[in-house]
Design an enzyme around this catalytic site. Structure first.
Site, mmCIF file in Angstrom:
data_model
loop_
_atom_site.group_PDB
_atom_site.id
_atom_site.type_symbol
_atom_site.label_atom_id
_atom_site.label_comp_id
_atom_site.label_asym_id
_atom_site.label_seq_id
_atom_site.Cartn_x
_atom_site.Cartn_y
_atom_site.Cartn_z
ATOM 1 N N THR A 18 23.891 46.109 42.837
ATOM 2 C CA THR A 18 23.664 47.403 42.193
ATOM 3 C C THR A 18 22.252 47.564 41.646
ATOM 4 O OG1 THR A 18 25.989 47.482 41.586
ATOM 5 C CG2 THR A 18 24.514 48.864 40.299
ATOM 6 N N ASP A 62 25.780 43.211 49.396
ATOM 7 C CA ASP A 62 26.661 43.410 48.257
ATOM 8 C C ASP A 62 27.203 42.019 47.962
ATOM 9 O OD1 ASP A 62 28.800 45.820 47.071
ATOM 10 O OD2 ASP A 62 29.376 43.715 46.971
ATOM 11 N N SER A 63 27.181 41.605 46.717
ATOM 12 C CA SER A 63 27.468 40.182 46.470
ATOM 13 C C SER A 63 28.904 39.794 46.775
ATOM 14 C CB SER A 63 27.077 39.778 45.047
ATOM 15 O OG SER A 63 28.058 40.125 44.117
ATOM 16 N N SER A 64 29.770 40.764 47.019
ATOM 17 C CA SER A 64 31.132 40.404 47.454
ATOM 18 C C SER A 64 31.084 39.771 48.845
ATOM 19 C CB SER A 64 32.040 41.626 47.501
ATOM 20 O OG SER A 64 31.589 42.633 46.659
ATOM 21 N N ASP A 95 29.178 40.721 41.000
ATOM 22 C CA ASP A 95 30.531 40.272 41.344
ATOM 23 C C ASP A 95 30.629 38.762 41.564
ATOM 24 O OD1 ASP A 95 31.479 42.803 41.063
ATOM 25 O OD2 ASP A 95 31.523 43.282 43.202
ATOM 26 N N THR A 171 30.687 33.078 33.507
ATOM 27 C CA THR A 171 31.740 33.717 34.276
ATOM 28 C C THR A 171 31.680 35.224 34.019
ATOM 29 O OG1 THR A 171 34.077 33.440 34.848
ATOM 30 C CG2 THR A 171 33.578 33.426 32.519
ATOM 31 N N THR A 283 41.463 24.874 33.847
ATOM 32 C CA THR A 283 42.373 25.807 33.177
ATOM 33 C C THR A 283 42.088 27.251 33.594
ATOM 34 O OG1 THR A 283 43.136 26.695 31.066
ATOM 35 C CG2 THR A 283 40.887 25.831 31.100
ATOM 36 N N GLN A 284 43.140 28.032 33.691
ATOM 37 C CA GLN A 284 42.934 29.459 33.991
ATOM 38 C C GLN A 284 42.606 30.248 32.726
ATOM 39 O OE1 GLN A 284 47.183 31.319 34.721
ATOM 40 N NE2 GLN A 284 46.960 29.556 36.045
ATOM 41 N N CYS A 285 42.612 29.594 31.551
ATOM 42 C CA CYS A 285 42.164 30.268 30.317
ATOM 43 C C CYS A 285 40.641 30.431 30.379
ATOM 44 C CB CYS A 285 42.476 29.418 29.092
ATOM 45 S SG CYS A 285 44.217 29.224 28.774
HETATM 46 N N1 ASP Z 1 29.501 45.010 44.175
HETATM 47 C C1 ASP Z 1 28.246 44.809 43.520
HETATM 48 C C2 ASP Z 1 27.759 43.420 43.853
HETATM 49 O O1 ASP Z 1 28.235 42.478 43.293
HETATM 50 C C3 ASP Z 1 28.362 45.009 42.059
HETATM 51 C C4 ASP Z 1 27.114 44.714 41.287
HETATM 52 O O2 ASP Z 1 26.015 44.578 41.785
HETATM 53 O O3 ASP Z 1 27.212 44.604 40.084
HETATM 54 O O4 ASP Z 1 26.917 43.290 44.696
#
Ligand code: ASP
Length: 347
Positions: A18, A62-64, A95, A171, A283-285
């Site tokens: 973004t 896009d970092s996804s 992300d 995180t 841990t998932q906490c």
């Molecule tokens: N989907 C975007 C990414 O991780 C969201 C961001 O940049 O904050 O690339």
């Protein structure tokens, strides 16, 4: 600046996300802007009297869509430019930023310069963007020196919303707030206010003169993550823990490292362990740590050969496993190293 002294230099590595978006002149919505023009886009950066250069990924991601190959490219770019710059700022989508910062922290060995990841929740070209402050402060941190003239933060970090966090401790906690990242189990490395205050005691020390910088780009990604939840079926547990071509499993357990005490689950865990698989308990906490001696269910995991991930984040554990497994073919060596702090990722 003293005459004759070289200007400090920072390399901005723009991967996507973004932060690099702006409204197109034609009003067609947000699109990535040309980062070679970053100084005219964010003129505040000129005031630093730094040499700021940029490297832009093609295509932008896009970092996804981040994959380990991108981490390898990042490590290579840093290596190629290591001597020419005082520090590096990696512009990255939020992300998966914590995954990338964790992975890079393990891939960069004997790091003696700052590598600061940052990004934003709103595009840099939008009115209320958080991207400008994040970028400007990240650049300041990447070039910051101690009174002795040494790099102030020689480690991989995330800078976001006025806080500098250790990369492998961070995180993403909030999908919408500017305050998107936390480091629940490790103190903030620096806090930006009127000035940037460094928590020097919490920052990793510089490598010694006989410890040259290097990178490790051989990663073994045969890792699965199993989040324990009520109602998980034996089939699901079996598919993951005994799945084909899986060398290590991160068990995301309840509380201080507890899972299901039913014999069917223990048997699957024991079988996976007896096949030599690496089983790591985190841990998932969001905060706190695994202690497998507290409850009977934790004890049975430990007996079955599950290793405690202590207070590591899942992101940290994943990056550590990829890197250690890429480096060592012997699972016993990996298991031993998992229990020690390699890059400040566990207390
Ligand atoms: N989907 C975007 C990414 O991780 C969201 C961001 O940049 O904050 O690339």
């Amino acid at each position: 600046m003293k005459q004759g002294r070289k200007k400090s230099a920072v390399l901005l590595i723009y991967t996507g996300g973004t932060i690099g978006m702006k409204e197109s002149a034609e009003g067609e919505g947000l699109s990535p802007f040309d980062f070679s023009g970053i100084l005219s886009e964010v003129p505040e950066l000129r005031r630093f009297q730094l040499r700021i250069e940029s490297y832009t990924f093609d295509p932008l991601i896009d970092s996804s869509d981040i994959v380990p190959e991108i981490w390898c490219s990042l490590a290579e770019i840093i290596k190629e430019n290591y001597d020419a710059y005082d520090g590096f700022v990696v512009l990255h989508g939020t992300d998966t930023m914590a995954y990338s910062a964790s992975a890079l922290s393990f891939m960069l060995k004997n790091l003696g310069k700052p590598v600061i990841f940052t990004g934003s929740q709103l595009p840099i070209g939008s009115l209320r963007t958080d991207g400008r402050e994040n970028l400007v402060s990240a650049v300041e941190i990447a070039s910051a020196k101690t009174p002795e003239g040494l790099p102030a933060v020689p480690e991989v970090c995330i800078y976001f919303n006025s806080q500098l966090l250790r990369g492998n401790r961070a995180t993403k906690m909030d999908a919408v707030s500017f305050d998107a990242f936390r480091s629940p189990n490790y103190p903030v490395l620096a806090q930006a206010g009127i000035s940037i205050r460094y928590n020097t005691k919490a920052i990793l020390s510089l490598p010694g003169p006989d410890e040259p910088f290097d990178i490790n780009t051989s990663l073994d990604t045969r890792v699965a993550i199993l989040k324990i939840h009520p109602g998980i079926t034996p089939q699901v547990a079996r598919n993951v823990l005994l799945g084909k071509d899986i060398r290590a499993i991160i068990l995301e357990t309840y509380g201080s490292g507890n899972a299901i005490s039913k014999p069917w689950f223990t048997q699957i865990v024991e079988e996976a362990s007896s096949q030599g698989r690496i089983l790591l308990n985190v841990t998932q906490c969001p905060a706190g740590e695994v202690n497998m001696d507290l409850y009977a269910t934790g004890k049975s995991l430990k007996k079955a050969g599950v290793i405690s991930g202590g207070d590591m984040t899942t992101e940290g554990a994943l990056g550590k496993l990829f890197s250690l497994m890429g480096k060592y073919s012997d699972n016993e060596v990996v298991k031993r190293l998992l229990q020690t702090s390699v890059r400040g990722e566990m207390s």
